[in-house]
Design a protein around this motif. Structure first.
Motif, PDB file in Angstrom:
ATOM      1  N   PRO A  71       0.809  -1.226   0.000  1.00  0.00           N
ATOM      2  CA  PRO A  71       0.000   0.000   0.000  1.00  0.00           C
ATOM      3  C   PRO A  71       0.841   1.274   0.000  1.00  0.00           C
ATOM      4  O   PRO A  71       0.301   2.364  -0.132  1.00  0.00           O
ATOM      5  N   SER A  72       2.153   1.144   0.143  1.00  0.00           N
ATOM      6  CA  SER A  72       3.031   2.312   0.146  1.00  0.00           C
ATOM      7  C   SER A  72       4.173   2.108  -0.848  1.00  0.00           C
ATOM      8  O   SER A  72       4.484   0.968  -1.224  1.00  0.00           O
ATOM      9  N   THR A  73       4.783   3.191  -1.262  1.00  0.00           N
ATOM     10  CA  THR A  73       5.936   3.130  -2.155  1.00  0.00           C
ATOM     11  C   THR A  73       7.219   3.110  -1.330  1.00  0.00           C
ATOM     12  O   THR A  73       7.193   3.276  -0.107  1.00  0.00           O
ATOM     13  N   ASP A  74       8.355   2.929  -2.010  1.00  0.00           N
ATOM     14  CA  ASP A  74       9.617   3.023  -1.292  1.00  0.00           C
ATOM     15  C   ASP A  74      10.033   4.486  -1.170  1.00  0.00           C
ATOM     16  O   ASP A  74       9.288   5.392  -1.566  1.00  0.00           O
ATOM     17  N   ALA A  75      11.213   4.745  -0.617  1.00  0.00           N
ATOM     18  CA  ALA A  75      11.646   6.119  -0.373  1.00  0.00           C
ATOM     19  C   ALA A  75      11.810   6.906  -1.667  1.00  0.00           C
ATOM     20  O   ALA A  75      11.721   8.140  -1.651  1.00  0.00           O
ATOM     21  N   ALA A  76      12.009   6.212  -2.781  1.00  0.00           N
ATOM     22  CA  ALA A  76      12.169   6.886  -4.076  1.00  0.00           C
ATOM     23  C   ALA A  76      10.845   7.058  -4.806  1.00  0.00           C
ATOM     24  O   ALA A  76      10.824   7.554  -5.937  1.00  0.00           O
ATOM     25  N   GLY A  77       9.740   6.647  -4.186  1.00  0.00           N
ATOM     26  CA  GLY A  77       8.425   6.803  -4.811  1.00  0.00           C
ATOM     27  C   GLY A  77       8.072   5.703  -5.788  1.00  0.00           C
ATOM     28  O   GLY A  77       7.123   5.841  -6.563  1.00  0.00           O
ATOM     29  N   ARG A  78       8.785   4.574  -5.746  1.00  0.00           N
ATOM     30  CA  ARG A  78       8.507   3.467  -6.656  1.00  0.00           C
ATOM     31  C   ARG A  78       7.571   2.454  -6.006  1.00  0.00           C
ATOM     32  O   ARG A  78       7.595   2.259  -4.788  1.00  0.00           O
ATOM     33  N   SER A  79       6.764   1.807  -6.818  1.00  0.00           N
ATOM     34  CA  SER A  79       5.846   0.782  -6.315  1.00  0.00           C
ATOM     35  C   SER A  79       6.644  -0.404  -5.784  1.00  0.00           C
ATOM     36  O   SER A  79       7.707  -0.740  -6.295  1.00  0.00           O
ATOM     37  N   VAL A  80       6.102  -1.042  -4.748  1.00  0.00           N
ATOM     38  CA  VAL A  80       6.750  -2.211  -4.144  1.00  0.00           C
ATOM     39  C   VAL A  80       5.798  -3.395  -4.244  1.00  0.00           C
ATOM     40  O   VAL A  80       4.614  -3.290  -3.937  1.00  0.00           O
ATOM     41  N   VAL A  81       6.327  -4.527  -4.700  1.00  0.00           N
ATOM     42  CA  VAL A  81       5.521  -5.739  -4.825  1.00  0.00           C
ATOM     43  C   VAL A  81       6.231  -6.868  -4.076  1.00  0.00           C
ATOM     44  O   VAL A  81       7.446  -7.019  -4.153  1.00  0.00           O
ATOM     45  N   PHE A  82       5.451  -7.663  -3.321  1.00  0.00           N
ATOM     46  CA  PHE A  82       5.989  -8.760  -2.519  1.00  0.00           C
ATOM     47  C   PHE A  82       5.643 -10.094  -3.177  1.00  0.00           C
ATOM     48  O   PHE A  82       4.499 -10.320  -3.575  1.00  0.00           O
ATOM     49  N   PHE A  83       6.635 -10.976  -3.267  1.00  0.00           N
ATOM     50  CA  PHE A  83       6.447 -12.333  -3.775  1.00  0.00           C
ATOM     51  C   PHE A  83       6.746 -13.316  -2.644  1.00  0.00           C
ATOM     52  O   PHE A  83       7.691 -13.125  -1.881  1.00  0.00           O
ATOM     53  N   PHE A  84       5.958 -14.406  -2.588  1.00  0.00           N
ATOM     54  CA  PHE A  84       6.135 -15.397  -1.528  1.00  0.00           C
ATOM     55  C   PHE A  84       6.258 -16.779  -2.151  1.00  0.00           C
ATOM     56  O   PHE A  84       5.289 -17.312  -2.686  1.00  0.00           O
ATOM     57  N   SER A  85       7.453 -17.331  -2.087  1.00  0.00           N
ATOM     58  CA  SER A  85       7.714 -18.653  -2.648  1.00  0.00           C
ATOM     59  C   SER A  85       7.443 -19.714  -1.599  1.00  0.00           C
ATOM     60  O   SER A  85       7.949 -19.647  -0.475  1.00  0.00           O
ATOM     61  N   GLY A  86       6.635 -20.701  -1.978  1.00  0.00           N
ATOM     62  CA  GLY A  86       6.327 -21.776  -1.055  1.00  0.00           C
ATOM     63  C   GLY A  86       4.897 -21.782  -0.573  1.00  0.00           C
ATOM     64  O   GLY A  86       4.492 -22.666   0.169  1.00  0.00           O
ATOM     65  N   TYR A  87       4.105 -20.776  -1.002  1.00  0.00           N
ATOM     66  CA  TYR A  87       2.704 -20.686  -0.583  1.00  0.00           C
ATOM     67  C   TYR A  87       1.761 -21.081  -1.719  1.00  0.00           C
ATOM     68  O   TYR A  87       0.556 -20.945  -1.606  1.00  0.00           O
ATOM     69  N   ARG A 115       5.785   4.744 -15.012  1.00  0.00           N
ATOM     70  CA  ARG A 115       6.784   5.820 -15.113  1.00  0.00           C
ATOM     71  C   ARG A 115       8.099   5.467 -14.417  1.00  0.00           C
ATOM     72  O   ARG A 115       9.175   5.718 -14.957  1.00  0.00           O
ATOM     73  N   PHE A 116       8.002   4.909 -13.221  1.00  0.00           N
ATOM     74  CA  PHE A 116       9.191   4.743 -12.387  1.00  0.00           C
ATOM     75  C   PHE A 116       9.574   3.294 -12.128  1.00  0.00           C
ATOM     76  O   PHE A 116      10.591   3.044 -11.476  1.00  0.00           O
ATOM     77  N   GLY A 117       8.780   2.345 -12.623  1.00  0.00           N
ATOM     78  CA  GLY A 117       9.090   0.950 -12.394  1.00  0.00           C
ATOM     79  C   GLY A 117       8.663   0.490 -11.006  1.00  0.00           C
ATOM     80  O   GLY A 117       7.982   1.206 -10.280  1.00  0.00           O
ATOM     81  N   GLU A 118       9.090  -0.711 -10.639  1.00  0.00           N
ATOM     82  CA  GLU A 118       8.713  -1.260  -9.347  1.00  0.00           C
ATOM     83  C   GLU A 118       9.890  -1.977  -8.706  1.00  0.00           C
ATOM     84  O   GLU A 118      10.854  -2.360  -9.362  1.00  0.00           O
ATOM     85  N   VAL A 119       9.790  -2.146  -7.394  1.00  0.00           N
ATOM     86  CA  VAL A 119      10.784  -2.859  -6.606  1.00  0.00           C
ATOM     87  C   VAL A 119      10.159  -4.168  -6.140  1.00  0.00           C
ATOM     88  O   VAL A 119       9.057  -4.177  -5.587  1.00  0.00           O
ATOM     89  N   ALA A 120      10.838  -5.286  -6.382  1.00  0.00           N
ATOM     90  CA  ALA A 120      10.314  -6.602  -6.014  1.00  0.00           C
ATOM     91  C   ALA A 120      11.040  -7.141  -4.793  1.00  0.00           C
ATOM     92  O   ALA A 120      12.267  -7.095  -4.718  1.00  0.00           O
ATOM     93  N   VAL A 121      10.266  -7.648  -3.840  1.00  0.00           N
ATOM     94  CA  VAL A 121      10.810  -8.285  -2.636  1.00  0.00           C
ATOM     95  C   VAL A 121      10.327  -9.729  -2.628  1.00  0.00           C
ATOM     96  O   VAL A 121       9.122  -9.986  -2.584  1.00  0.00           O
ATOM     97  N   VAL A 122      11.258 -10.669  -2.690  1.00  0.00           N
ATOM     98  CA  VAL A 122      10.925 -12.095  -2.771  1.00  0.00           C
ATOM     99  C   VAL A 122      11.298 -12.773  -1.459  1.00  0.00           C
ATOM    100  O   VAL A 122      12.465 -12.756  -1.052  1.00  0.00           O
TER     101      VAL A 122
END
Length: 269
Positions: A71-87, A115-122
């Motif tokens: 629901p929030s962006t990172d400090a640079a204003g980019r979208s953040v998406v979470f991935f969960f392996s094993g679920y 515009r700014f891309g996204e950051v992925a957290v796996v």
């Protein structure tokens, strides 16, 4: 659909308004769409994919929340998406591809991500499934078929067996992605601290200390996407993920430190 202003602008934004690069990405998009949804009628390819278009198993897989927008962006204003392996539930490769495609479709609706891309957290660990080479190759290809660039990639885990998973994934990454990849290991608190040093708000992460997922926000977000699709993409979706220049009213740190709020304060001053 293809001639629409909204569709073309999405690809132009992601390619810095280079028409040749945007056209090449559009071509890749439809080539891959034909492969992922091979048995669908021809008129299906001329519109956006809806949740109801997915197979029953693909819908069940996606509803588990293995890919979630923050629901929030990172400090640079980019979208953040979470991935969960094993679920994941035990589904076919074709169903997993459909779920991934729909996930990219929803995330590419976000103009901020265009515009700014996204950051992925796996997140991965002992629970992650056996490495699937076909899915790994597909994940890299589908990245180049949607107007959302991957700006940073964080692998979070800490077990010896999971290191093989990361090493295998690297084999199929392009040079840019490997350069932007960061590995974090340790306890739940240590991993959260490491992510915070990269400007990621871990308070919004669905991952709980006990390893389970909190899908409260995700369920609201998915319901909003379904409502948007049921109204033929005409109604305005309830804003659950603030954009970079949105102004948030509230006293929490998340509101006061949001880029849009700070920009508004600067303009007022």
């Amino acid at each position: 659909y293809v001639q629409g202003r909204k569709f073309r602008l999405a690809y132009l934004r992601s390619r810095q308004f280079n028409p040749n690069k945007a056209a090449a990405m559009i071509i890749r998009h439809f080539h891959m769409k034909q492969k992922v949804f091979a048995n669908y009628p021809s008129e299906f390819y001329g519109r956006e994919v809806k949740f109801t278009d997915l197979s029953t198993d693909a819908q069940e897989l996606y509803e588990r929340g293995i890919v979630q927008m923050s629901p929030s962006t990172d400090a640079a204003g980019r979208s953040v998406v979470f991935f969960f392996s094993g679920y994941e539930v035990s589904t076919s490769v074709e169903d997993k591809k459909q779920a991934v495609w729909y996930s990219m479709t929803c995330r590419s609706r976000n103009e901020n991500a265009q515009r700014f891309g996204e950051v992925a957290v796996v997140y991965y660990g002992e629970r992650h499934h056996k490495f699937n080479m076909e899915i790994a190759i597909f994940l890299q290809k589908v990245r180049h078929a949607f107007p959302v660039d991957l700006q940073a990639l964080h692998f979070c885990g800490g077990t010896n067996s999971s290191r093989f998973y990361v090493a295998a994934q690297k084999l199929f990454m392009d040079t840019f992605t490997r350069f932007r990849l960061q590995e974090h290991s340790g306890t739940y608190e240590e991993i959260n601290f490491a992510l915070q040093t990269f400007g990621i708000n871990t308070d919004d992460s669905p991952m709980k200390p006990d390893g389970t997922l909190d899908n409260t926000f995700y369920n609201k977000w998915l319901d909003a996407q379904k409502q948007y699709e049921e109204n033929n993409f005409n109604s305005q979706v309830t804003i659950l993920v603030p954009q970079r220049f949105d102004v948030l009213f509230g006293k929490s740190k998340q509101c006061t430190q949001h880029p849009g709020t700070l920009r508004c304060q600067l303009l007022v001053e």
